[in-house]
Design an enzyme around this catalytic site. Structure first.
Site, mmCIF file in Angstrom:
data_model
loop_
_atom_site.group_PDB
_atom_site.id
_atom_site.type_symbol
_atom_site.label_atom_id
_atom_site.label_comp_id
_atom_site.label_asym_id
_atom_site.label_seq_id
_atom_site.Cartn_x
_atom_site.Cartn_y
_atom_site.Cartn_z
ATOM 1 N N GLU A 218 -12.577 6.049 5.089
ATOM 2 C CA GLU A 218 -11.343 6.986 6.365
ATOM 3 C C GLU A 218 -12.928 6.934 6.835
ATOM 4 O O GLU A 218 -13.632 8.465 6.790
ATOM 5 C CB GLU A 218 -10.877 7.706 5.893
ATOM 6 N N HIS B 170 -5.816 16.037 -4.940
ATOM 7 C CA HIS B 170 -6.133 16.467 -3.891
ATOM 8 C C HIS B 170 -5.995 17.621 -3.532
ATOM 9 O O HIS B 170 -6.198 18.218 -2.261
ATOM 10 C CB HIS B 170 -5.425 15.538 -2.955
ATOM 11 N N ASN C 278 -0.182 12.761 3.758
ATOM 12 C CA ASN C 278 -0.629 11.765 4.616
ATOM 13 C C ASN C 278 0.366 12.975 5.754
ATOM 14 O O ASN C 278 1.623 13.163 5.999
ATOM 15 C CB ASN C 278 0.162 11.295 4.979
ATOM 16 N N TYR D 4 -15.800 37.763 42.454
ATOM 17 C CA TYR D 4 -15.190 36.215 41.978
ATOM 18 C C TYR D 4 -14.160 36.433 40.540
ATOM 19 O O TYR D 4 -13.225 35.888 40.806
ATOM 20 C CB TYR D 4 -16.033 35.577 41.400
ATOM 21 N N ARG E 125 -10.733 38.367 42.787
ATOM 22 C CA ARG E 125 -10.501 37.246 44.024
ATOM 23 C C ARG E 125 -9.943 35.649 43.320
ATOM 24 O O ARG E 125 -8.844 35.165 44.389
ATOM 25 C CB ARG E 125 -11.757 36.301 45.096
ATOM 26 N N TYR F 127 0.985 -1.325 0.101
ATOM 27 C CA TYR F 127 -0.100 0.214 0.019
ATOM 28 C C TYR F 127 0.850 1.260 0.682
ATOM 29 O O TYR F 127 1.861 1.296 0.551
ATOM 30 C CB TYR F 127 -0.928 -0.139 1.464
ATOM 31 N N PHE G 3 -2.018 9.123 10.982
ATOM 32 C CA PHE G 3 -1.911 10.284 10.296
ATOM 33 C C PHE G 3 -3.323 10.712 10.733
ATOM 34 O O PHE G 3 -3.414 12.495 10.530
ATOM 35 C CB PHE G 3 -2.562 10.986 8.590
#
Length: 513
Positions: free
Chosen positions: A425, A87, A199, A284, A287, A57, A339
């Protein structure tokens, strides 16, 4: 560190300050000589796979849902180039140049770790762009944070190939033209190299790292703004007593209390009401500053650790491992999920929540300074002529608006996931969204900090001739050098933006602790 301050990379964790020095101050970068051995060895393993014909792969297969498709050897180079082009589908405004510089740095460092199987020329080309100030145009939207920041990193890789656009010498131009001008040869990708460039988590890490750098500054300066407000409101520093925090010793809380004690030393205002003050306790927002500010310090310390670890982590897939002696023949190629941006996404969401809480307590102090019902005898809305002039009434409204936006943005992106790539994915981090949200929240926080400082300085003017604490007086003088006392109504937008710019530029950093 290399000669003349050059940052040398070997895949090591990078400190936030190192990332910022390259991103903002354009520090030069090189690869450490001893890193090349692993880079070359891991590349030899990739080439061995191609020669053997073994199906692996990322080297000779398709990607995502197409991972089961075997690619012929003669198509491997086209596969890598097509991967980058397909991409590069980001949208929206381009990332600012410092964030793109941080991306280039982080990606080069990860590849220099020697687990990615790229040729040395890939890393060298990344650093050539960085050192020659050729900054790829990277659209800010389009990443879901797994398999890493695919779209942003594709736009980065596109420029290495001489395609797409870059920012160069102050102009947006074609990448091929900028590379030619600097004598840089466009990169012809070979097996695995396109995937190794795409990646990873370097877009969210880059945006997140630079946002965190700003967040750490603003967090510590909220101590200063709070000290100024406390003095203007004639508050007491008793809640910052060391003994109180020793019995609840969260490190951030202890540090914040110590910082506040330092800031509030030698105050005439405090001495004027030490023995004749009917009030028992402050609100507050005054403080509890050590507890709230300190908690934010703790969050950002954790986020810093996550980002710095990520900066030196191998985040592509598959990864290549040499045997313990670094012998090529003993190498192993493993597919995994480094990734995935979950560590960063969760951490950056955490930082966003912390910054928003700081803005919230600051807004309460601003209200207390201008509200005539609770501002300890100060003029309504800190106006010299209440009624005729509205004073700082709408400056507080601006702070409220900025806080509201931050509250919306503080909703964590990391709780969402949209399956992609045909369901392959099926769980993603949304870490880039987390990073972009944090950047905007930090910008809002810087403006709220400016508004509190401006408001507190106005309140301190009305306590004259009594002098505030020594460090508070110095800080007020810096504010007044930038923003004059509000004698009558004027346009305040410029004052707020000018003071914000001073905060961003580091003018007040002397009071960071």
């Amino acid at each position: 560190m290399g000669p003349q301050g050059i940052l040398e990379l070997s895949g090591q964790p990078l400190k936030i300050e190192e990332i910022a020095s390259v991103a903002h101050r354009k520090r030069k970068v090189a690869v450490a000589k001893d890193a090349w051995r692993k880079v070359n060895a891991s590349r030899s393993i990739v080439e061995g796979v191609i020669t053997s014909g073994e199906t692996t792969y990322g080297i000779n297969t398709g990607f995502g849902k197409l991972a089961d498709v075997r690619i012929a050897d003669e198509d491997l180079k086209a596969l890598q180039h097509n991967l980058v082009r397909s991409h590069a589908s980001g949208v929206g405004e381009a990332l600012p140049e410092p964030e793109t510089r941080a991306m280039l740095l982080l990606r080069a460092n990860v590849l220099a770790k020697g687990h990615s199987g790229v040729r040395p020329v890939v890393i060298e080309t990344l650093l050539s762009l960085l050192n020659h100030e050729i900054h790829p145009v990277v659209p800010s939207r389009g990443s879901v944070g797994a398999s890493g920041d695919l779209a942003p990193l594709a736009h980065l890789a596109l420029a290495l190939m001489g395609e797409g656009e870059v920012f160069y010498q102050g102009k947006r131009t074609r990448a091929c033209c900028a590379l030619k001008e600097e004598g840089i040869s466009p990169l012809a990708l070979e097996a695995k190299e396109g995937l190794a460039l795409l990646n990873g988590t370097q877009a969210m890490a880059a945006v997140g790292a630079l946002a965190l750098d700003r967040a750490q500054r603003v967090t510590l300066l909220f101590d200063l703004a709070g000290a100024m407000s406390l003095e203007a409101l004639r508050g007491t520093p008793t809640p910052f007593d060391e003994r109180i925090h020793a019995v609840r010793p969260h490190s951030g809380q202890v540090q914040a209390a110590a910082h506040l004690r330092y800031l509030l030393q030698d105050s005439e205002i405090r001495e004027s009401h030490r023995h004749n003050d009917p009030r028992v306790q402050d609100a507050y927002c005054l403080r509890c500053m050590p507890q709230v500010h300190g908690a934010a310090r703790g969050v950002l310390a954790h986020v810093r650790e996550v980002i710095e670890t990520e900066a030196g982590s191998a985040t592509d897939n598959p990864l290549i491992f040499l045997d313990e002696n670094g012998i090529v023949s003993g190498g192993t190629i493993l597919s995994g999920g480094n990734f995935h941006g979950a560590p960063l996404a969760l951490a950056l969401d955490y930082a966003a929540i912390a910054l928003t809480d700081l803005m919230s307590i600051s807004e309460r102090r601003i209200d207390r300074l201008i509200n005539p019902d609770i501002n300890e005898g100060l003029p309504p809305f800190l106006s010299d002529t209440p009624g005729v002039s509205s004073g700082l009434m709408i400056a507080h409204v601006a702070a409220a608006a900025l806080l509201n936006e931050a509250k919306v943005l503080a909703h964590p992106a990391s709780v969402d996931s949209v399956p992609t790539s045909g369901g392959k994915e099926d769980h993603v981090s949304m870490g880039m969204t987390s990073a972009l949200k944090l950047r905007q929240i930090v910008e809002n926080a810087e403006r709220v900090l400016a508004i509190e400082m401006m408001t507190a300085a106005q309140g301190l003017d009305y306590r004259l001739p009594l002098k505030p604490a020594r460090e508070v007086a110095k800080a007020k003088a810096v504010v007044r050098n930038c923003v004059p006392h509000l004698k009558e109504d004027r346009v305040l937008s410029g004052d707020i933006e000018k003071l914000t710019a001073e905060i961003q530029s580091g003018t007040f950093d002397v009071w960071r602790n």
